[in-house]
Each structure stands twice: as structure tokens, then as C-alpha cells.
Design a protein around this motif. Structure first.
Motif, PDB file in Angstrom:
ATOM      1  N   ASP A   1      27.279 114.788 151.582  1.00  0.00           N
ATOM      2  CA  ASP A   1      25.988 115.288 151.219  1.00  0.00           C
ATOM      3  C   ASP A   1      25.002 116.524 150.335  1.00  0.00           C
ATOM      4  O   ASP A   1      26.170 117.385 150.374  1.00  0.00           O
ATOM      5  CB  ASP A   1      25.175 115.901 152.790  1.00  0.00           C
ATOM      6  N   LEU A   2      24.783 116.992 150.123  1.00  0.00           N
ATOM      7  CA  LEU A   2      24.022 117.381 149.105  1.00  0.00           C
ATOM      8  C   LEU A   2      22.788 118.045 148.976  1.00  0.00           C
ATOM      9  O   LEU A   2      21.976 117.410 150.467  1.00  0.00           O
ATOM     10  CB  LEU A   2      23.142 116.852 148.051  1.00  0.00           C
TER      11      LEU A   2
ATOM     12  N   ALA B   1      21.558 105.946 140.580  1.00  0.00           N
ATOM     13  CA  ALA B   1      22.793 105.036 140.897  1.00  0.00           C
ATOM     14  C   ALA B   1      24.155 104.703 141.651  1.00  0.00           C
ATOM     15  O   ALA B   1      24.974 104.867 141.570  1.00  0.00           O
ATOM     16  CB  ALA B   1      23.119 105.284 139.137  1.00  0.00           C
ATOM     17  N   PHE B   2      24.327 106.295 142.192  1.00  0.00           N
ATOM     18  CA  PHE B   2      25.518 106.727 143.237  1.00  0.00           C
ATOM     19  C   PHE B   2      24.656 105.937 144.726  1.00  0.00           C
ATOM     20  O   PHE B   2      25.859 106.389 146.041  1.00  0.00           O
ATOM     21  CB  PHE B   2      25.286 107.949 143.257  1.00  0.00           C
ATOM     22  N   GLY B   3      23.683 105.771 144.668  1.00  0.00           N
ATOM     23  CA  GLY B   3      23.403 105.320 146.139  1.00  0.00           C
ATOM     24  C   GLY B   3      22.798 106.463 146.745  1.00  0.00           C
ATOM     25  O   GLY B   3      22.402 106.353 147.522  1.00  0.00           O
ATOM     26  N   ALA B   4      21.914 107.169 146.617  1.00  0.00           N
ATOM     27  CA  ALA B   4      21.486 108.671 146.989  1.00  0.00           C
ATOM     28  C   ALA B   4      20.124 108.316 148.109  1.00  0.00           C
ATOM     29  O   ALA B   4      19.281 107.256 147.033  1.00  0.00           O
ATOM     30  CB  ALA B   4      21.296 109.811 146.005  1.00  0.00           C
ATOM     31  N   ALA B   5      19.911 109.321 149.182  1.00  0.00           N
ATOM     32  CA  ALA B   5      19.204 108.719 149.385  1.00  0.00           C
ATOM     33  C   ALA B   5      18.495 109.688 150.588  1.00  0.00           C
ATOM     34  O   ALA B   5      19.697 110.827 150.739  1.00  0.00           O
ATOM     35  CB  ALA B   5      18.889 107.214 150.701  1.00  0.00           C
ATOM     36  N   PRO B   6      17.484 109.764 150.949  1.00  0.00           N
ATOM     37  CA  PRO B   6      17.009 111.322 151.420  1.00  0.00           C
ATOM     38  C   PRO B   6      17.799 111.144 153.136  1.00  0.00           C
ATOM     39  O   PRO B   6      17.836 110.289 153.800  1.00  0.00           O
ATOM     40  CB  PRO B   6      15.799 111.116 151.926  1.00  0.00           C
ATOM     41  N   THR B   7      18.635 112.174 153.285  1.00  0.00           N
ATOM     42  CA  THR B   7      19.102 112.558 154.263  1.00  0.00           C
ATOM     43  C   THR B   7      18.500 112.420 156.003  1.00  0.00           C
ATOM     44  O   THR B   7      16.929 112.679 155.520  1.00  0.00           O
ATOM     45  CB  THR B   7      19.678 114.122 155.000  1.00  0.00           C
ATOM     46  N   PRO B   8      18.644 112.677 156.872  1.00  0.00           N
ATOM     47  CA  PRO B   8      17.734 112.287 158.125  1.00  0.00           C
ATOM     48  C   PRO B   8      16.889 112.972 158.579  1.00  0.00           C
ATOM     49  O   PRO B   8      15.152 112.842 159.218  1.00  0.00           O
ATOM     50  CB  PRO B   8      18.386 111.957 159.149  1.00  0.00           C
ATOM     51  N   HIS B   9      17.181 114.729 158.203  1.00  0.00           N
ATOM     52  CA  HIS B   9      16.452 115.503 158.496  1.00  0.00           C
ATOM     53  C   HIS B   9      15.778 116.955 157.613  1.00  0.00           C
ATOM     54  O   HIS B   9      15.139 117.320 157.592  1.00  0.00           O
ATOM     55  CB  HIS B   9      17.480 115.963 160.001  1.00  0.00           C
TER      56      HIS B   9
ATOM     57  N   VAL C   1      24.682 110.689 149.871  1.00  0.00           N
ATOM     58  CA  VAL C   1      24.856 109.428 148.647  1.00  0.00           C
ATOM     59  C   VAL C   1      26.790 108.615 149.807  1.00  0.00           C
ATOM     60  O   VAL C   1      27.173 109.060 150.585  1.00  0.00           O
ATOM     61  CB  VAL C   1      26.447 110.490 147.486  1.00  0.00           C
ATOM     62  N   PRO C   2      26.463 107.437 149.809  1.00  0.00           N
ATOM     63  CA  PRO C   2      27.479 106.702 150.643  1.00  0.00           C
ATOM     64  C   PRO C   2      28.996 107.291 149.591  1.00  0.00           C
ATOM     65  O   PRO C   2      29.636 107.570 148.451  1.00  0.00           O
ATOM     66  CB  PRO C   2      26.662 105.439 149.841  1.00  0.00           C
ATOM     67  N   VAL C   3      29.505 107.204 150.356  1.00  0.00           N
ATOM     68  CA  VAL C   3      31.383 107.207 149.943  1.00  0.00           C
ATOM     69  C   VAL C   3      32.020 105.756 150.102  1.00  0.00           C
ATOM     70  O   VAL C   3      31.284 104.863 150.435  1.00  0.00           O
ATOM     71  CB  VAL C   3      32.350 108.227 151.019  1.00  0.00           C
ATOM     72  N   GLY C   4      33.136 105.683 149.327  1.00  0.00           N
ATOM     73  CA  GLY C   4      33.692 104.395 148.659  1.00  0.00           C
ATOM     74  C   GLY C   4      34.735 103.610 149.993  1.00  0.00           C
ATOM     75  O   GLY C   4      34.791 104.370 150.693  1.00  0.00           O
TER      76      GLY C   4
END
Length: 421
Positions: A144-145, A163-171, A178-181
Motif C-alpha cells: 500500500d502507498l 504500469a504497476f497495476g496500482a489502484a485505489p485502496t478500499p477505504h 499495488v499487486p505483489v508478484g
């Protein structure tokens, strides 16, 4: 490394570092893969040993491959080929256990991969969700960022991280996930230009929400009493737009070392007061007694809410550790009570799920101050955050509890106390 961690009760990070120094031929990919295996095995140490019928490091690793990574017996057998650096082939008993053993009938400390002595405390906090919550704590944590509002909005930063797949956090309104591998590791965002320019910080969504519920106001005098590396200090500065007097300190001056560079990078403004060592050291906050509008106490604790990130910590936890943390919490809360002005507030935060460290610590302070402080109702505290959080958290006697199962965050507790005028 698993044997070293168990035998010497040392942090996994130290064992991994020592192994890397002694095996410099291993590339970064190898080291990352090995670290992932070590942490996954620690997350499921008890349940993996149960299904394999052995507590040896080899048995724990094999069991974790099945329980944590979901590998079937043939896939595990292919890894244990005995070729080159691969471990010895599976025995008939190991293969049989992989194919047939289950956790049915396992006691809670096995099914939930937790030390038995903390289960009564955890059960008191989690109730019927005890095992589901413990299993959520055994999963890998997300990356999380927190977008730095002093630099720009979440919408302005998001394109640079898509490009890293970042999306807003739920809250969290400024959070990005950011998704982990497959190995449980995320991208090296700390070397990206946006990070180096202070556009975001790496911070669990639960920690972001705890700072948000502190509800700092521009123009206030704020003290971050256990600031450590400064994560919540930066969040408080951004929340007020640097329009307040913010003082950061910590009882352990070594923990403050990273805060100066983080402040510079982020543009956050805070006065850092570093205590000197020694028993006779001066109180660096003495001039502020009775004048502070809001004191954030991000208290030292057992860290039971962070077991997703620090699975080795749960196996190093001992009853004496809890007693030590309770004493430290009482000391910092008493100090906060002297700092806060009449009508001011103490925001008490832990990354623990244990009631003794949460409601218990608050109740102790209330008793010691003889009615000088009053808990702020949970609904009023939650009003500073998003409605989705209010729907997800557990309400406790004196505060609110976040958890991996309910909120998808680390296990943060927040309580707010107001000093009577």
C-alpha cells in the motif's frame, strides 16, 4: 535459515541478510525467492508441521508449499528432485501426507498458526472470527502507498503508477494498492522518480486510516509522541497542509533517524525533538505540558496486527514481551495526559489485536487520571474517516479495531480521549 531463526530466536530479516552475505554468488532473484519461501514457511509454521507430522525445517517448508502456495503433491515433488541445488526427493511418507493430511481436528493454535498463550486474548477480541482472522493474518500483506497531498492528488499520481497495476485502496482516500508478484514481493517503488520526489510514501492502509482518524486540524499544536521513522508524522502534516505546529519525538532516538530525510523529501514541516541518551536525560517536551491540542500516541506494542508482514515476530513473542509493552504503553499514555490541554485530545493507536494493549491500556489511563479524561464515542471518531470504514471495523469498549479479515488492513486499534475542561 529456518533452523537459524528457530534456534536463535532472531528476526528473519537478520538471518536472510547474513545468508546473503555468506552466499554472494546468489543473485537478487534467488535471494528474493528464498526470502519468500522463508516468510511463507513462518506464516504457516504450526499448521505445516501438523500436516507433515514433523517440526523440522524441511517438513515446515514442504507443508507451507501446500498450505500457503497451494501446490499439489506432484508439483512439490518436482521441486524436490535432488538435482543440482534442489533438496532431496520426497519420501513416501512425505508424499502421502501431502496427499491426505488435513487440519481437521487441529487445535486453534495450529489451525490459526499463532502462539497458544495469546489465544485467550485474541478470542476475546475476535470472537467467532478467531480462526478466520488468524488465517487472514497468515496471508501475504498487500503493498500500500499513501499519496502525499502536499505534492498532489491521488488522481495526479495514479497515472505514473498504472504500469504497476496500482489502484485505489478500499477505504483510505489517499491510498493506492499495488499487486505483489507470485513470490510475495512488490515492485521496487522506492527507486521510482515519484517516490524520490516525495509524491507518495509506502504505508499500510490501516496506518493511513489511523492517522486520518486522529482528525488533525489546521492551526493546532500536534505532538507525535512515538514518531519512530515518521510515517504518521508525514500523514499529519499533509492532513493539515502544513498549517499547524507539529512536533515529532520518540523515546528511542535511534528510531527517529529516517524521519529527517522523509520530511525533506515530502515537504512536510515538523519539529523533530531527539532525546539524549542516559538516565538523566532532559524531557524534550517539558515546555509543552498542558498546551497541546492533539497528542498522537502510536504506542510500542506486540505487533500482533502486523503478522502478515512480520510472521517471525509471532514465534518470538513471549508472555514477558506483553508485560513489557503494557508498561511502556502506560508510561507514554501518562506522558500524553500531561501534554494535552483542557479540551484537547489524545489519539491512542496500536498495531495490536490484544485487548490488554488496547481497551485495557485506555482503561488503565482513565483510572489513573481519575476522571480527567473521557473517551470520545466510536461514531464520532469514525466520522473523520470514510463511511466504508465505519461499516467494516469492530467497535470495542473504548475504541475501534481494524483487522485483515474485516478491513483488509493490518490490525490497527484507535481510541480517542478528550481532556475535560
Amino acid at each position: 535459515m529456518l533452523a537459524d531463526i528457530a534456534d536463535r530466536r532472531r528476526p528473519a530479516a537478520d538471518a536472510l541478510k547474513d545468508w546473503g552475505l555468506a552466499h554472494r554468488f546468489a543473485g537478487s532473484g534467488d535471494r528474493a525467492g528464498i526470502a519468500s519461501l522463508v516468510y511463507d514457511a513462518l506464516r504457516r509454521r504450526a499448521s505445516a508441521a501438523w500436516i507433515m507430522g514433523s517440526e523440522t525445517p524441511r517438513a515446515v517448508l514442504i507443508g507451507a508449499l501446500r498450505l500457503q502456495q497451494g501446490l499439489a503433491a506432484p508439483s512439490v515433488a518436482a521441486l524436490f528432485s535432488g538435482e543440482r541445488f534442489a533438496p532431496a526427493p520426497l519420501t513416501d511418507d512425505e508424499r502421502a501426507r501431502l496427499e491426505t493430511a488435513t487440519l481437521e481436528g487441529a487445535p486453534p493454535e495450529i489451525a490459526g498458526d499463532a502462539p497458544a498463550f495469546v489465544l485467550p486474548e485474541l478470542a476475546a477480541a475476535l470472537g467467532d472470527d478467531l480462526i478466520p482472522e488468524l488465517r487472514a493474518l497468515a496471508r501475504r500483506a498487500p503493498l500500500d502507498l499513501r499519496v502525499n497531498a502536499l505534492r498532489g492528488s491521488r488522481e495526479a499520481v495514479l497515472p505514473a503508477l498504472e504500469a504497476f497495476g496500482a489502484a485505489p485502496t478500499p477505504h483510505a482516500p489517499l491510498g493506492l494498492r499495488v499487486p505483489v508478484g507470485a513470490d510475495g514481493r512488490g515492485p521496487a517503488l522506492h527507486v521510482e522518480a515519484e517516490f524520490l520526489e516525495g509524491w507518495y510514501e509506502i504505508q499500510d492502509e490501516g496506518s493511513q486510516l489511523a492517522a486520518l482518524l486522529a482528525d488533525p486540524e489546521p492551526g493546532e499544536t500536534l505532538v507525535d509522541l512515538c514518531a519512530g521513522g515518521g510515517g504518521k508524522t508525514l500523514a499529519l502534516a499533509a492532513a493539515t497542509g502544513n498549517r499547524g505546529r507539529l512536533i515529532a519525538t520518540d523515546g528511542d532516538p535511534r528510531r527517529l533517524a529516517p524521519i529527517h530525510e522523509r520530511l525533506r523529501r515530502s515537504g512536510a514541516q515538523a519539529e523533530v525533538r531527539t532525546p539524549r541518551g542516559g538516565k538523566g536525560r532532559a524531557d524534550v517536551l517539558a515546555d509543552l505540558d498542558g498546551t497541546v491540542d492533539r497528542v498522537l500516541v502510536d504506542a510500542p506494542c506486540t505487533g500482533t496486527g502486523t503478522w502478515r508482514r512480520n510472521p517471525d515476530a509471532k514465534w518470538r513473542l513471549r508472555p514477558g514481551s506483553l508485560a513489557n509493552r503494557l508498561a511502556e504503553q502506560a508510561a507514554v499514555l501518562d506522558r500524553a495526559a500531561r501534554l494535552v490541554r483542557p479540551g484537547g485530545r489524545i489519539v491512542y493507536v496500536t498495531c495490536s489485536l490484544l485487548p490488554a494493549e488496547n481497551d485495557g491500556a485506555v482503561a488503565g489511563l482513565l483510572a489513573r487520571t481519575g476522571g480527567a479524561l473521557a473517551p470520545v464515542p466510536a461514531e464520532a471518531v469514525l466520522a473523520a474517516g470514510p463511511s466504508s470504514l465505519a461499516e467494516a471495523v469492530r467497535r470495542t469498549g473504548h475504541g475501534v479495531q481494524m483487522s485483515p479479515l474485516r478491513t483488509g488492513t493490518d490490525g490497527f486499534y484507535v481510541a480517542v480521549l478528550e481532556k475535560r475542561a
